[in-house]
Each structure stands twice: as C-alpha cells, then as structure tokens.
Scaffold this active site. Structure first.
Site, mmCIF file in Angstrom:
data_model
loop_
_atom_site.group_PDB
_atom_site.id
_atom_site.type_symbol
_atom_site.label_atom_id
_atom_site.label_comp_id
_atom_site.label_asym_id
_atom_site.label_seq_id
_atom_site.Cartn_x
_atom_site.Cartn_y
_atom_site.Cartn_z
ATOM 1 N N THR A 5 -19.601 3.443 -6.491
ATOM 2 C CA THR A 5 -18.730 2.365 -6.963
ATOM 3 C C THR A 5 -18.134 1.472 -5.871
ATOM 4 O O THR A 5 -17.544 0.440 -6.186
ATOM 5 C CB THR A 5 -17.574 2.965 -7.790
ATOM 6 O OG1 THR A 5 -16.958 4.028 -7.037
ATOM 7 C CG2 THR A 5 -18.080 3.519 -9.109
ATOM 8 N N ASN A 6 -18.268 1.830 -4.606
ATOM 9 C CA ASN A 6 -17.534 1.092 -3.571
ATOM 10 C C ASN A 6 -17.953 -0.371 -3.487
ATOM 11 O O ASN A 6 -17.110 -1.271 -3.455
ATOM 12 C CB ASN A 6 -17.704 1.773 -2.207
ATOM 13 C CG ASN A 6 -16.808 1.164 -1.140
ATOM 14 O OD1 ASN A 6 -15.630 0.930 -1.371
ATOM 15 N ND2 ASN A 6 -17.369 0.900 0.033
ATOM 16 N N VAL A 9 4.633 1.727 -5.368
ATOM 17 C CA VAL A 9 5.082 0.879 -6.473
ATOM 18 C C VAL A 9 5.379 1.727 -7.693
ATOM 19 O O VAL A 9 4.559 2.543 -8.129
ATOM 20 C CB VAL A 9 4.041 -0.205 -6.791
ATOM 21 C CG1 VAL A 9 4.396 -0.943 -8.087
ATOM 22 C CG2 VAL A 9 3.958 -1.195 -5.627
ATOM 23 N N HIS A 47 -16.486 8.877 -8.453
ATOM 24 C CA HIS A 47 -16.802 7.503 -8.831
ATOM 25 C C HIS A 47 -16.022 7.111 -10.087
ATOM 26 O O HIS A 47 -16.568 6.565 -11.036
ATOM 27 C CB HIS A 47 -18.313 7.345 -9.093
ATOM 28 C CG HIS A 47 -19.167 7.654 -7.911
ATOM 29 N ND1 HIS A 47 -20.504 7.975 -8.023
ATOM 30 C CD2 HIS A 47 -18.871 7.680 -6.578
ATOM 31 C CE1 HIS A 47 -21.001 8.196 -6.806
ATOM 32 N NE2 HIS A 47 -20.023 8.026 -5.919
ATOM 33 N N GLU A 67 0.842 -1.195 0.000
ATOM 34 C CA GLU A 67 0.000 0.000 0.000
ATOM 35 C C GLU A 67 0.870 1.236 0.000
ATOM 36 O O GLU A 67 1.798 1.354 0.817
ATOM 37 C CB GLU A 67 -0.923 -0.011 1.226
ATOM 38 C CG GLU A 67 -1.637 1.291 1.518
ATOM 39 C CD GLU A 67 -2.450 1.821 0.335
ATOM 40 O OE1 GLU A 67 -2.352 3.046 0.058
ATOM 41 O OE2 GLU A 67 -3.155 1.018 -0.307
ATOM 42 N N ALA A 68 0.575 2.162 -0.934
ATOM 43 C CA ALA A 68 1.391 3.372 -1.055
ATOM 44 C C ALA A 68 1.278 4.275 0.163
ATOM 45 O O ALA A 68 2.221 4.974 0.529
ATOM 46 C CB ALA A 68 0.996 4.140 -2.313
ATOM 47 N N ASN A 103 -14.753 7.974 1.861
ATOM 48 C CA ASN A 103 -15.887 8.267 0.980
ATOM 49 C C ASN A 103 -17.137 8.587 1.785
ATOM 50 O O ASN A 103 -17.093 8.749 3.009
ATOM 51 C CB ASN A 103 -16.111 7.097 -0.003
ATOM 52 C CG ASN A 103 -16.506 5.808 0.707
ATOM 53 O OD1 ASN A 103 -16.799 5.791 1.900
ATOM 54 N ND2 ASN A 103 -16.517 4.711 -0.038
#
Length: 536
Positions: free
Chosen positions: A519-520, A243, A474, A50-51, A113
């Site tokens: 969208t979640n 990454v 979204h 995870e960034a 969100n």
C-alpha cells in the site's frame, strides 16, 4: 512525549482570526508528507502535526536503513520511538489480539516497512471508478504514480517517471538470495510468466520486487519529501503532537485540539486534513463525533455526523510456509535483502483476477519477529491479494492516548476461503519442486506439521488458516471513499467527510478496498493527487 502521556489542561494558540495556517495536516506519513510538501510548495501555509517524533533524515536509527527489517526487529532501541506501542489487532475471529505494526514519527510506516514499491494493478482503479470514485480511474492516478517516482530501470517508459522524490530500484538477479531464486525458478517451471516490471499496466507473473531504496538504503517519505521541504517558508512541522479532536464552528472544521508537552493546545486553520493512517484517522473522527451514532453515544460523545467510520477495514491475509535451508543457502549477512521476488497471479476459485501473491523470504522475517530464531530459516509466503472480508475499528475510550479496538475479521467472508486454500496448496507444490528442494536442508513437512496435516481436507484447512493467518501490514478502508449517497461512504471522491465542511481524510483509510499490492506507493500517490485537488 510518551506515547501514553495524558493531557494536563488546555491552552489556546490564539483565536481563529489570528490563525496563521491555511491547512492543518494531521500525520506525516506516506500521504500526509507528500500532500503537505506539495501544498506548501504552491504557497499554502501548512501546519503538519505528527503524533510521534520529528527528526531530520540523518537522525533515523541506522537499523532502519538496512535492506532487511530483521536488523531493526532485533534491536528494540530502534523500534522504541518509531512504532506504536500497545496497538493490537485480532486477525480473525478465532485469533486473540496481537501487535499490529504501524509507524510513528515523521515518515510514518514508510520508515519501518519492507520498502516495497509496488503499484496496484490499474483494474483496482477501474473498480474505484465504478463505485462512484470520480477522478480515481487509471488515467487519473497513473500520472501521479509517475510523478512520485525515480525508476532507475523503467523511468523512461510513458507509464513511469524519472526524477521524482521516491527512488525505485530492483535488485540484480546475481544479488538475489537463495529463496528469491528458488521461488522464481520454481514458479517459471510451473508455467508462470516472467514480468520484469510488475508496475507495468497489465503485468502479472514472476517479477523482481521494486524497492524504495537508494544504494541499498531505505528512502522514506521523510527523506524523499520532508527533508527538502523543510526550507519551504509556508511549511511548519511539529512532532510529538497527538491530535485529540477536530474543532468545529457552525458546522465547519476550523482546527484541531492536540496534546503537546502534556497540555491540550488548539490550532486553527481554514481546512483540516487527516492523514493519520488506517487506525488513527478514524479514531480522530470518532472522538470528534463523526461515526456510528450508537458507538459514539455509548462513550458519551455528541453525535455530529452518523457515518460508518471504522467499518470496512481490510488487509491481506497471509500464510507463511517455513523452509529449512542448507547452511550455504541461508542468508549470509544480516543486511542481505529479505525479499526480492513476487508472483502475482489469478486463482481459479476467486472472484477477481490477480487475487493471489507469492513472495520470497530469504529470511523468515515473521518468525524472527516472534523470537523464533530457527537457524537457516527461509520461507515462501502467499497472501490473498483481493479480499471480500471486512473488519472493524471501535473506540474504547475518549482518551487520545488509548488505542482503539481493532478486529480485522480476515477470511470471515466465505468467498475468501477457496482462493486462500488454492494459494496455500499451490505454494506447497512449489516447495516440492526440484528448484526449491535444491536449497533445502530439512523436511518442509516437518517444519510445517499442522499445515500439512490439514492440507487434504477443506474444512480442516479452513480451521488451520483461521487460527494462523497473518496480515501483511497493509491496512486500509476504515474511512472509505465512494459515491456521496452510498451507504458505506465516509468521504466523497474529493476526500471530504460527508456532512461537514472544511474536513478531509487523505490516506489509505479512504481506499474503497485494499489494493492488489503493498500500500505504500498508493498512499503516496493519494497525497500527491489530492495536493492538486484541494480546491475541489
């Protein structure tokens, strides 16, 4: 690590033969967290990178637990580490670049969100199947929507679930805000149907919003999946790991190169899955030489595979009608829920059913986000639920700390303008109803002068919309899934990147189009479904 810290040198964490991972999953958001935990539970050795920061569930800043995102929006310290700073987008070709809100850290955007747990209508997945996305038809995805949820009202229905990781709650009518009640009553009086469960197949009309919370507190995928999954022996979670590129050997993805503690580190695995979201999954592909050849060559990147990565982005174009409220109708506590009601409906002028959505805003969250702290301000919103316009994401640098350029190009397709105009005009009519007027403390026309000045003329209204529409956060479709031989396809129906082995993308960036819903839940479903198909 700072969001913009540059690497100092490269280190290798052993050779490929010594790697200890079956999978590397890049991104601990809604899709990546679900996929990583489910895969590890099946015995796979998973490295989840995870960034942003890795933190335990109890360490989430309390402001983000609130039912009302304004609490965190007005607390800069709460957002500092959990939102991507410097990430911008233009909404239309007539608008300048402005911040594009995406979550950072374990939980991804599910940690920041609006906590809306609404499913797309099954017609979206019928369309996906027609586009060649085999295995994504309604009968394929519905079991995974049920698996992920714990629906406290409808969990015993055959198309719902009880006992899953994600709690689904609906605020009781007695606890609705004044704008919730006004929108529901105005829409019902105007002839819209009542649909108590917007997530039921075929539902449309006025509905209470399903919310992913428990006891009035946010439940992110960090809470729902990772917190329990941390005890799995095969799961390793590493935060602050930005990454850069995918590493290949003989045409196969064998690992990733990431910036960790200021140095480049290479991690190896049998398979790499990008779940870094609509912005950063395509950016990683592009830096890795997978994308439009001309764009890559212009940056000096060797072209590994010429694919339409970054092309086709969609989001929901949204217009907000500000409503000046009577003091007694205004939100009473900063922790009162900002929205509890939506209206999904079909325009007369669009090309698809259920192409518009009304939403209530007991507090004008979008105004608060831009420091327009007008007293007693609520709002109605309308967004284009089914859109044809597509934007584009392009690299501006090979530096992984530099965000790509994002141009959403909303309303650039003429087919989107007529239903958007219809939706705005219908919203204005609702604001004139007796049910809405009862809560007003001022003139809606005065509060929305430029919009009202343009209402009567299609061309003027189009100009106003192009200059003012917002997105609904979204974003989808920058690594589109489709038939393997289709021109716009980046990943096949098994989410495998075309033309390379050992590499998949699993997140909302693969959606063929933005679904007719927030969208979640669809992103979590995608992670759940793909965890069962990793051998495909």
């Amino acid at each position: 690590m700072s969001q913009h810290q540059k690497p100092q040198g490269e280190q290798t964490q052993g050779g490929k033969a010594q790697q200890a991972h079956d999978l590397i999953v890049v991104g601990a958001g809604s899709s990546g967290a679900a996929l990583a935990v489910r895969a590890a539970a099946r015995g796979r050795r998973v490295l989840l990178l995870e960034a942003g920061p890795d933190y335990r569930s109890a360490q989430l800043p309390e402001a983000w637990r609130s039912p009302n995102p304004v609490v965190a929006l007005m607390d800069p310290a709460a957002s500092e580490h959990l939102v991507w700073n410097g990430l911008n987008s233009s909404r239309t070709e007539k608008q300048p670049q402005a911040p594009y809100w995406r979550g950072r850290g374990v939980g991804g955007s599910s940690s920041v969100n609006g906590q809306i747990a609404i499913r797309p209508p099954m017609a979206d997945f019928e369309e996906w199947a027609r586009l060649g996305c085999t295995g994504w038809a309604p009968e394929d995805v519905l079991p995974y929507f049920a698996k992920l949820e714990d629906d406290d009202a409808f969990g015993d229905q055959p198309y719902h679930g009880r006992g899953g990781p994600t709690p689904i709650h609906r605020t009781a009518k007695d606890d609705w805000g004044s704008i919730d009640r006004a929108l529901a009553d105005s829409a019902l009086a105007a002839g819209f149907d009542w649909a108590p469960d917007v997530n039921a197949p075929g539902a449309h009309g006025v509905s209470p919003y399903p919310i992913n919370s428990r006891d009035g507190r946010r439940v992110s995928v960090n809470d729902a999946y990772l917190e329990a999954g941390r005890d799995l022996p095969g799961l390793t979670i590493r935060g602050d790991a930005l990454v850069d590129t995918v590493v290949f050997e003989n045409g196969r993805a064998v690992g990733v190169r990431a910036v960790i503690d200021g140095a480049l580190v290479t991690e190896y695995a049998d398979e790499v899955i990008l779940s870094a979201g609509v912005i950063h999954s395509p950016a990683i592909l592009l830096r890795s030489g997978i994308g439009p050849a001309a764009q890559l060559r212009a940056l000096g990147i060797e072209v590994r595979q010429d694919l339409p990565v970054g092309v086709g982005m969609q989001d929901h174009a949204m217009t907000v009608l500000s409503l000046p409220l009577r003091p007694e109708a205004a939100i009473k506590s900063p922790h009162d829920r900002h929205t509890n009601v939506c209206v999904r409906w079909s325009s007369r002028t669009g090309t698809h059913s259920d192409d518009l959505m009304f939403v209530s805003l007991n507090q004008n969250v979008l105004a608060m986000a831009t420091a327009n702290t007008q007293a007693h301000a609520g709002a109605y919103g309308v967004w284009l639920n089914r859109t044809h316009s597509r934007g584009e994401l392009t690299l501006v640098s090979t530096d992984p700390s530099v965000h790509p350029h994002v141009a959403q190009r909303m309303l650039s397709d003429a087919r989107d303008l007529a239903p958007m105009r219809e939706g705005v005009r219908a919203l204005v009519e609702l604001s004139r109803s007796a049910e809405t007027v009862a809560v007003l403390g001022g003139s809606v026309e005065e509060a929305n002068g430029p919009l009202f000045a343009a209402l009567a003329d299609d061309s003027a209204l189009d100009d106003h919309l192009l200059a003012t529409v917002l997105d609904a956060q979204h974003g989808t479709s920058t690594c589109r899934m489709g038939a393997p031989d289709a021109a716009g396809t980046v990943v096949d129906p098994a989410c495998r990147v075309r033309g390379v082995r050992g590499l998949r993308v699993v997140d909302a960036s693969v959606f063929p189009s933005v679904p007719r819903a927030n969208t979640n839940l669809a992103a979590i479903m995608t992670g759940e479904l793909m965890a069962d198909r990793l051998d495909a």
